[in-house]
Design an enzyme around this catalytic site. Structure first.
Site, PDB file in Angstrom:
ATOM      1  N   GLU A 113       2.080  12.153  -2.578  1.00 35.18           N
ATOM      2  CA  GLU A 113       0.649  11.418  -2.728  1.00 35.18           C
ATOM      3  C   GLU A 113      -0.353  12.551  -2.775  1.00 35.18           C
ATOM      4  O   GLU A 113       0.167  13.775  -2.529  1.00 35.18           O
ATOM      5  CB  GLU A 113       0.440  10.475  -1.743  1.00 35.18           C
ATOM      6  CG  GLU A 113       1.027   9.233  -1.887  1.00 35.18           C
ATOM      7  CD  GLU A 113       0.875   8.014  -0.936  1.00 35.18           C
ATOM      8  OE1 GLU A 113      -0.331   8.275  -0.195  1.00 35.18           O
ATOM      9  OE2 GLU A 113       1.492   6.955  -0.950  1.00 35.18           O
ATOM     10  N   HIS A 230     -11.257   4.728  -1.758  1.00 32.03           N
ATOM     11  CA  HIS A 230     -10.110   4.721  -2.714  1.00 32.03           C
ATOM     12  C   HIS A 230     -10.529   4.918  -4.127  1.00 32.03           C
ATOM     13  O   HIS A 230     -11.323   4.114  -4.666  1.00 32.03           O
ATOM     14  CB  HIS A 230      -9.024   3.685  -2.225  1.00 32.03           C
ATOM     15  CG  HIS A 230      -7.660   4.026  -2.698  1.00 32.03           C
ATOM     16  ND1 HIS A 230      -7.260   3.922  -3.935  1.00 32.03           N
ATOM     17  CD2 HIS A 230      -6.650   4.373  -2.104  1.00 32.03           C
ATOM     18  CE1 HIS A 230      -6.056   4.329  -4.305  1.00 32.03           C
ATOM     19  NE2 HIS A 230      -5.594   4.483  -2.877  1.00 32.03           N
ATOM     20  N   ARG A 276      -8.566  12.712  -2.325  1.00 31.89           N
ATOM     21  CA  ARG A 276      -9.033  11.320  -2.641  1.00 31.89           C
ATOM     22  C   ARG A 276     -10.690  11.391  -2.924  1.00 31.89           C
ATOM     23  O   ARG A 276     -11.070  10.852  -3.684  1.00 31.89           O
ATOM     24  CB  ARG A 276      -8.911  10.409  -1.495  1.00 31.89           C
ATOM     25  CG  ARG A 276      -7.639   9.859  -1.669  1.00 31.89           C
ATOM     26  CD  ARG A 276      -7.346   8.662  -0.713  1.00 31.89           C
ATOM     27  NE  ARG A 276      -5.999   8.042  -0.708  1.00 31.89           N
ATOM     28  CZ  ARG A 276      -5.607   7.241   0.139  1.00 31.89           C
ATOM     29  NH1 ARG A 276      -6.361   6.824   1.005  1.00 31.89           N
ATOM     30  NH2 ARG A 276      -4.278   6.724   0.077  1.00 31.89           N
ATOM     31  N   HIS A 335     -12.581   2.260   1.630  1.00 34.41           N
ATOM     32  CA  HIS A 335     -11.034   2.133   1.986  1.00 34.41           C
ATOM     33  C   HIS A 335     -10.887   2.164   3.486  1.00 34.41           C
ATOM     34  O   HIS A 335     -10.145   1.902   4.181  1.00 34.41           O
ATOM     35  CB  HIS A 335     -10.357   2.930   0.993  1.00 34.41           C
ATOM     36  CG  HIS A 335      -8.756   2.871   1.142  1.00 34.41           C
ATOM     37  ND1 HIS A 335      -8.111   1.644   1.003  1.00 34.41           N
ATOM     38  CD2 HIS A 335      -7.885   3.692   1.497  1.00 34.41           C
ATOM     39  CE1 HIS A 335      -6.705   1.855   1.190  1.00 34.41           C
ATOM     40  NE2 HIS A 335      -6.519   3.093   1.515  1.00 34.41           N
ATOM     41  N   ARG A 370      -9.692  11.942   5.107  1.00 32.92           N
ATOM     42  CA  ARG A 370      -8.183  11.470   5.528  1.00 32.92           C
ATOM     43  C   ARG A 370      -7.185  11.796   4.483  1.00 32.92           C
ATOM     44  O   ARG A 370      -7.276  11.579   3.154  1.00 32.92           O
ATOM     45  CB  ARG A 370      -8.196   9.976   5.855  1.00 32.92           C
ATOM     46  CG  ARG A 370      -6.668   9.607   6.337  1.00 32.92           C
ATOM     47  CD  ARG A 370      -6.613   8.237   6.460  1.00 32.92           C
ATOM     48  NE  ARG A 370      -6.889   7.319   5.575  1.00 32.92           N
ATOM     49  CZ  ARG A 370      -6.034   7.021   4.522  1.00 32.92           C
ATOM     50  NH1 ARG A 370      -4.894   7.103   4.849  1.00 32.92           N
ATOM     51  NH2 ARG A 370      -6.366   6.068   3.501  1.00 32.92           N
TER      52      ARG A 370
END
Length: 512
Positions: A113, A230, A276, A335, A370
């Site tokens: 990811e 997100h 992100r 998110h 994060r």
């Protein structure tokens, strides 16, 4: 139902249930507003749980990726702590029956990811990790004799004792009746605040109530301006917005505009696997343009999306989109909240009698941004640490004289206006003018209520906006178009409630 308990856990998501199970044989009570497994962000988590499980990986590399993703504000001690404990907690979940995906050789199948240097995300059926984990934990908790689970109760205020310690919570039941539950130790495991924004992947009920309750009681809170959006919520006009897991991009899915042109290379050299915050801003810019934004899984995943990512596939099909044939329309959505109630390495808050775990906390693990799939990891690592601390602790005597206050909920019309304004003026891209106007509006709404009885949604929103207005730089999930550069001196944001409102503390110029 007894109104007295030894240890009271508020919230029945991953953090709350794992904590309760780990406390055995010490008795505890878990309360939640909906039946276990419903209205929980944990259940909806698609990506999985990050841990250094591969032979060519290590906790040191995982911690390094966590620090880099957090854009200068991650506490390296905390990052190393959760990375080292990660493999042990994954094994705990396997023992509880979580069916993580396996390779043909029987090893855990690990996904790559964004911002991870290695494939290290343990998943279930591609995008069903949260649901599978919660099903296993719910079944185990229901069978555990030391756990009492009571649903239909919403915590609406902390009970404060004569020594200013937390002594339980006020709860409201489904009939609207308010009553106290006294506890020797209270643990908030209540989730985040995405429901304050118009587009969110969180349950709409997740509006940061725990942060507001703790702040009003005098607790230290931190980093509330850092909200992670997100980048690939499925844009089909649903509330909450369904999620297209980041693992899709890890498998090679691409972001395109309506003309089929790749746009990430214009925004970031790391492309689809950039952190992100950077992907979310790129999608935000494209989604506001005539080009719109889409996630194209056709070449990289093709027909296998039905089997490997069943949640995304079924969601798309229910909206008349066949991802095997058509690209998926996407937009950023609130998110995860990196900020929250400050805790130490054992989950203690600054208030005696109150611990906290999961998304409602600020442990220093996430910094300004994060790292993908570190949220479930942090939840189980800190839940285990809190349980290990409380199992052997002599807790204070029960204080059944403690009192609390219960502000009203915000009316729906004002709440929807708040959500729209938070998304527009405190969303993916912010500026001082918009934030100041939003703050004035929030204060104006709050003045309609008596002191101490301001709805929690307004309290938390005000703290987020004040923190965002105060941070005159861009860092991680906080992007100011009027201050696009990043300061050379990273500082976290700490605040508490003073007599005249929020009091900000200037920490040392390091990962304080």
């Amino acid at each position: 139902m007894s109104d007295r308990t030894d240890i009271l856990i508020v919230g029945a998501g991953l953090a709350g249930l794992f904590l309760a199970l780990r406390l055995a044989p010490r008795k505890c009570t878990v309360i939640c507003p909906a039946p276990v497994g419903q209205a929980s962000s944990s259940t909806w988590a698609q990506g999985g749980l990050a841990a250094a499980l591969a032979p060519d990986d290590s906790p040191e590399e995982h911690a390094r990726d966590t620090v880099l993703a957090g854009d200068g504000l991650v506490d390296p001690v905390t990052a190393q702590l959760i990375a080292e404990a990660g493999p042990l907690r994954v094994r705990d979940l396997i023992e509880l029956g979580v069916p993580f995906d396996r390779t043909a050789e029987g090893a855990l199948a690990l996904s790559l990811e964004a911002a991870h240097s290695k494939a290290r995300v343990a998943r279930v059926a591609g995008d069903l990790a949260g649901r599978a984990i919660m099903e296993a934990l719910s079944e185990a908790a229901a069978a555990a004799e030391h756990i009492e689970i009571i649903d239909g109760l919403k915590a609406i205020g902390l009970l404060s004792g004569s020594k200013k310690n937390v002594a339980g919570v006020l709860v409201r039941d489904s009939a609207g009746e308010v009553s106290p539950i006294y506890a020797r130790e209270t643990v908030f495991c209540t989730g985040g605040s995405g429901g304050l924004f118009r587009i969110t992947t969180n349950p709409r009920e997740s509006r940061g109530d725990a942060v507001a309750m703790a702040y009003e009681a005098g607790a230290l809170v931190a980093d509330l301006e850092f909200v992670q959006f997100h980048p690939t919520a499925i844009d089909i006009d649903r509330d909450p917005a369904p999620l297209a897991t980041e693992a899709l991009r890890g498998e090679g899915a691409k972001l395109i505009n309506k003309d089929g042109t790749l746009f990430m290379p214009r925004h970031d050299p790391m492309g689809e696997l950039a952190p992100r915050d950077r992907v979310a801003r790129a999608v935000h810019i494209e989604a506001l343009s005539d080009g719109k934004a889409f996630l194209d899984t056709r070449d990289a995943i093709g027909d296998e999306i039905e089997e490997h990512f069943p949640t995304v596939y079924s969601t798309c099909m229910s909206a008349g989109i066949d991802p095997r044939i058509d690209p998926i329309p996407v937009a950023p959505a609130a998110h995860y909240h990196m900020g929250g109630i400050v805790t130490d390495l054992w989950g203690r808050t600054s208030l005696k009698g109150l611990s906290a775990c999961g998304e409602c906390t600020s442990t220093g693990a996430h910094g300004a941004n994060r790292l993908a799939s570190n949220s479930l990891l942090e939840a189980v690592v800190y839940a285990a640490r809190i349980a290990d601390r409380l199992k052997g602790s002599d807790l204070p005597e029960l204080d059944d004289t403690a009192k609390g206050i219960s502000p009203p909920d915000l009316d729906d019309a004002t709440l929807q206006t708040l959500r729209a304004r938070m998304a527009a003026e405190c969303g993916v891209v912010r500026d001082g003018k918009g934030l100041a106007a939003l703050l004035d509006w929030i204060i104006e709404q709050a003045e309609e209520f008596p002191a101490g009885l301001v709805p929690r949604a307004l309290v938390v929103s005000e703290l987020i906006v004040r923190s965002a207005l105060r941070r005159e730089e861009s860092r991680g999930g906080h992007f100011r178009s009027d201050f696009p550069d990043t300061s050379d001196t990273p500082k976290r944001t700490f605040l508490y409630k003073g007599q005249a409102g929020p009091v900000f503390i200037d920490p040392p110029t390091s990962n304080a």
